[in-house]
Design a protein around this motif. Structure first.
Motif, PDB file in Angstrom:
ATOM      1  N   ARG A  11      -0.900 -18.099  21.496  1.00 57.34           N
ATOM      2  CA  ARG A  11      -0.234 -16.897  20.969  1.00 57.34           C
ATOM      3  C   ARG A  11      -1.177 -16.140  20.036  1.00 57.34           C
ATOM      4  N   PHE A  12      -1.922 -16.865  19.220  1.00 56.87           N
ATOM      5  CA  PHE A  12      -2.880 -16.230  18.310  1.00 56.87           C
ATOM      6  C   PHE A  12      -3.925 -15.451  19.110  1.00 56.87           C
ATOM      7  N   ILE A  13      -4.436 -16.053  20.173  1.00 53.78           N
ATOM      8  CA  ILE A  13      -5.416 -15.389  21.026  1.00 53.78           C
ATOM      9  C   ILE A  13      -4.822 -14.111  21.621  1.00 53.78           C
ATOM     10  N   THR A  14      -3.585 -14.197  22.092  1.00 61.28           N
ATOM     11  CA  THR A  14      -2.930 -13.031  22.701  1.00 61.28           C
ATOM     12  C   THR A  14      -2.709 -11.929  21.672  1.00 61.28           C
ATOM     13  N   LEU A  15      -2.345 -12.313  20.451  1.00 63.09           N
ATOM     14  CA  LEU A  15      -2.175 -11.340  19.371  1.00 63.09           C
ATOM     15  C   LEU A  15      -3.501 -10.639  19.070  1.00 63.09           C
ATOM     16  N   ILE A  16      -4.577 -11.399  18.955  1.00 60.25           N
ATOM     17  CA  ILE A  16      -5.890 -10.799  18.681  1.00 60.25           C
ATOM     18  C   ILE A  16      -6.301  -9.871  19.816  1.00 60.25           C
ATOM     19  N   ASP A  17      -6.036 -10.263  21.051  1.00 65.52           N
ATOM     20  CA  ASP A  17      -6.351  -9.399  22.196  1.00 65.52           C
ATOM     21  C   ASP A  17      -5.614  -8.064  22.085  1.00 65.52           C
ATOM     22  N   ALA A  18      -4.318  -8.131  21.753  1.00 63.83           N
ATOM     23  CA  ALA A  18      -3.522  -6.906  21.639  1.00 63.83           C
ATOM     24  C   ALA A  18      -4.042  -6.023  20.513  1.00 63.83           C
ATOM     25  N   MET A  19      -4.393  -6.619  19.381  1.00 63.81           N
ATOM     26  CA  MET A  19      -4.909  -5.860  18.252  1.00 63.81           C
ATOM     27  C   MET A  19      -6.263  -5.252  18.580  1.00 63.81           C
ATOM     28  N   TYR A  20      -7.102  -6.002  19.258  1.00 64.89           N
ATOM     29  CA  TYR A  20      -8.434  -5.509  19.601  1.00 64.89           C
ATOM     30  C   TYR A  20      -8.333  -4.321  20.548  1.00 64.89           C
ATOM     31  N   GLU A  21      -7.472  -4.447  21.544  1.00 64.39           N
ATOM     32  CA  GLU A  21      -7.307  -3.381  22.520  1.00 64.39           C
ATOM     33  C   GLU A  21      -6.813  -2.100  21.857  1.00 64.39           C
ATOM     34  N   ALA A  22      -5.902  -2.242  20.879  1.00 61.72           N
ATOM     35  CA  ALA A  22      -5.320  -1.078  20.203  1.00 61.72           C
ATOM     36  C   ALA A  22      -6.139  -0.645  18.987  1.00 61.72           C
ATOM     37  N   LYS A  23      -7.243  -1.347  18.703  1.00 63.53           N
ATOM     38  CA  LYS A  23      -8.115  -1.050  17.562  1.00 63.53           C
ATOM     39  C   LYS A  23      -7.346  -1.096  16.236  1.00 63.53           C
ATOM     40  N   VAL A  24      -6.503  -2.100  16.114  1.00 61.02           N
ATOM     41  CA  VAL A  24      -5.724  -2.330  14.893  1.00 61.02           C
ATOM     42  C   VAL A  24      -6.564  -3.138  13.907  1.00 61.02           C
ATOM     43  N   THR A  25      -6.466  -2.774  12.631  1.00 61.79           N
ATOM     44  CA  THR A  25      -7.172  -3.516  11.590  1.00 61.79           C
ATOM     45  C   THR A  25      -6.448  -4.831  11.298  1.00 61.79           C
ATOM     46  N   LEU A  26      -7.203  -5.913  11.180  1.00 65.96           N
ATOM     47  CA  LEU A  26      -6.651  -7.217  10.826  1.00 65.96           C
ATOM     48  C   LEU A  26      -7.113  -7.612   9.435  1.00 65.96           C
ATOM     49  N   ILE A  27      -6.153  -7.922   8.570  1.00 74.57           N
ATOM     50  CA  ILE A  27      -6.432  -8.565   7.283  1.00 74.57           C
ATOM     51  C   ILE A  27      -5.835  -9.958   7.386  1.00 74.57           C
ATOM     52  N   ALA A  28      -6.600 -10.989   7.068  1.00 72.87           N
ATOM     53  CA  ALA A  28      -6.105 -12.341   7.315  1.00 72.87           C
ATOM     54  C   ALA A  28      -6.466 -13.288   6.186  1.00 72.87           C
ATOM     55  N   SER A  29      -5.590 -14.267   5.998  1.00 79.79           N
ATOM     56  CA  SER A  29      -5.909 -15.398   5.119  1.00 79.79           C
ATOM     57  C   SER A  29      -5.774 -16.666   5.958  1.00 79.79           C
ATOM     58  N   ALA A  30      -6.743 -17.582   5.791  1.00 72.03           N
ATOM     59  CA  ALA A  30      -6.792 -18.756   6.661  1.00 72.03           C
ATOM     60  C   ALA A  30      -7.222 -19.994   5.891  1.00 72.03           C
ATOM     61  N   GLU A  31      -6.882 -21.125   6.474  1.00 72.32           N
ATOM     62  CA  GLU A  31      -7.254 -22.404   5.879  1.00 72.32           C
ATOM     63  C   GLU A  31      -8.755 -22.621   5.928  1.00 72.32           C
ATOM     64  N   ASN A  32      -9.394 -22.108   7.011  1.00 69.66           N
ATOM     65  CA  ASN A  32     -10.827 -22.288   7.202  1.00 69.66           C
ATOM     66  C   ASN A  32     -11.493 -20.964   7.560  1.00 69.66           C
ATOM     67  N   SER A  33     -12.812 -20.980   7.637  1.00 69.51           N
ATOM     68  CA  SER A  33     -13.553 -19.791   8.055  1.00 69.51           C
ATOM     69  C   SER A  33     -13.263 -19.505   9.527  1.00 69.51           C
ATOM     70  N   ILE A  34     -13.655 -18.328   9.983  1.00 68.17           N
ATOM     71  CA  ILE A  34     -13.411 -17.941  11.377  1.00 68.17           C
ATOM     72  C   ILE A  34     -13.938 -18.993  12.349  1.00 68.17           C
ATOM     73  N   MET A  35     -15.148 -19.464  12.132  1.00 64.15           N
ATOM     74  CA  MET A  35     -15.765 -20.375  13.085  1.00 64.15           C
ATOM     75  C   MET A  35     -15.140 -21.764  13.063  1.00 64.15           C
ATOM     76  N   ASP A  36     -14.297 -22.044  12.069  1.00 65.11           N
ATOM     77  CA  ASP A  36     -13.716 -23.390  11.939  1.00 65.11           C
ATOM     78  C   ASP A  36     -12.199 -23.417  12.055  1.00 65.11           C
ATOM     79  N   ILE A  37     -11.588 -22.323  12.523  1.00 60.69           N
ATOM     80  CA  ILE A  37     -10.116 -22.337  12.561  1.00 60.69           C
ATOM     81  C   ILE A  37      -9.577 -23.000  13.830  1.00 60.69           C
ATOM     82  N   PHE A  38     -10.449 -23.281  14.802  1.00 61.16           N
ATOM     83  CA  PHE A  38      -9.968 -23.907  16.033  1.00 61.16           C
ATOM     84  C   PHE A  38     -10.939 -24.984  16.484  1.00 61.16           C
TER      85      PHE A  38
END
Length: 364
Positions: free
Chosen positions: A275-302
């Motif tokens: 679901r997260f991947i699908t959400l990012i795909d939708a945001m990327y396609e629509a050029k929506v800005t993402l502000i995020a807070s996460a437990e780990n850095s981008i490269m370590d969230i999965f």
């Protein structure tokens, strides 16, 4: 964008005249690894194509539209085969159909596409699509894949298959970052304070209120939003049973999405990861800005390696119930290989979505 040269435009015009006037040109299937420029090339082609009957759409949105039209045809007409009037309508609307991120992970979609593509090609529709997979790799080891093989054979016959893979992920090339960091970690008091400050800045200090999105006969409640900004938790939009339809509706209404409390995901969380991947795909396609807070850095969230044993056990139980051959456990659709592959695309896009030329101008 390249300048429109008269000679080039005239050549393209002669190629894409109405199919009744000349032989239909072959379609184009462009595949390659993430971040190699497939979408950019397709968009350049679409923007410079001098015809009116053309459509450019993300594959998720295309399939949602297809399902909606099939439902409407079934409920409003006596058509014995809804694919036939559907193909008629699509062909009338678009001589050239471009869609991005072609992928097949669902048996229902696989069966529809096999029939629909046959009818579209018969009507002279030209397909231009991008994918991370070679056609022969589509729906690989999926349930009843043999029934989808004729669609693959059709694509190989009707399309020029072009590999666009330089070995470089251009989204990861250093870019000027936004003045304000937009992917914040870890989940602590300092991160929460930064998220609150960014929320205030983007909403111009307007109070956050709930908003109900109504579409396709359903409702999606956004708990906090203001001034075109939605603030949701990972649990709100990825732990609950939402789909591409929900995310596509969200990006229609909000130019910025603040997504908080993204956990570290393993294969035990493959549903949430997809679901997260699908959400990012939708945001990327629509050029929506993402502000995020996460437990780990981008490269370590999965982590695609952790949790594989639990996934295999779950799949075996499900297959016993469905009376499916246990050899299907090797399928990438079941072991999580598809999620791991798709997550590489999501990570690539997340990196680009932190750049200055992507982020909401209020944060520049």
């Amino acid at each position: 964008m390249a300048p429109k040269q008269p000679g080039l435009v005239n050549s393209i015009s002669r190629l894409f005249v109405a199919p009744s006037n000349r032989a239909v040109p072959k379609s184009l299937y462009v595949y390659g690894n993430v971040g190699t420029g497939k979408t950019m090339v397709m968009d350049l082609f679409y923007d410079t194509l001098p015809i009116d009957r053309k459509r450019r759409v993300h594959f998720h949105a295309f399939m949602l539209d297809v399902h909606a039209r099939i439902h409407r045809i079934k409920t409003t007409t006596a058509a014995s085969d809804p694919i036939l009037p559907l193909a008629d309508d699509i062909a009338k609307e678009s001589y050239v159909l471009c869609f991005d991120e072609f992928q097949v992970t669902d048996i229902a979609d696989a069966m529809i596409l096999r029939h629909l593509f046959t009818e579209l090609f018969d009507r002279g529709v030209v397909l231009v699509t991008t994918s991370n997979r070679h056609p022969s790799e589509l729906y690989k080891n999926g349930i009843q894949r043999q029934s989808f093989v004729p669609c693959i054979d059709l694509l190989m016959k009707k399309c020029h298959v072009l590999s666009l893979d330089s070995g470089t992920d251009y989204r990861k090339i250093d870019r000027e970052r936004s003045q304000h960091p937009v992917f914040l970690h870890p989940l602590n008091a300092a991160t929460r304070q930064s998220i609150n400050q960014l929320t205030d800045k983007l909403t111009h200090h307007q109070p956050l209120t709930p908003k109900t999105l109504r579409f396709l006969g359903r409702e999606l409640i956004i708990p906090e939003q203001a001034n075109g900004v939605a603030r949701v938790t990972f649990k709100d939009v990825c732990a609950n049973a939402l789909s591409a339809a929900d995310y596509l509706e969200m990006v229609k209404h909000f130019h910025t999405i603040i997504l908080t409390n993204i956990p570290r995901m393993t294969m035990k969380h493959r549903a949430e990861a997809r679901r997260f991947i699908t959400l990012i795909d939708a945001m990327y396609e629509a050029k929506v800005t993402l502000i995020a807070s996460a437990e780990n850095s981008i490269m370590d969230i999965f982590n695609a390696d952790e949790g594989q044993d639990a996934i295999a056990d779950q799949m075996r139980l499900m297959m016993d119930e469905l009376q499916v051959d246990v050899s299907e456990v090797s399928s990438p659709l079941f072991t999580g290989q598809e999620e791991a592959f798709a997550f590489q695309r999501a990570l690539s896009r997340l990196i680009q979505m932190q750049s200055k030329d992507w982020v909401n101008k209020d944060l520049q």
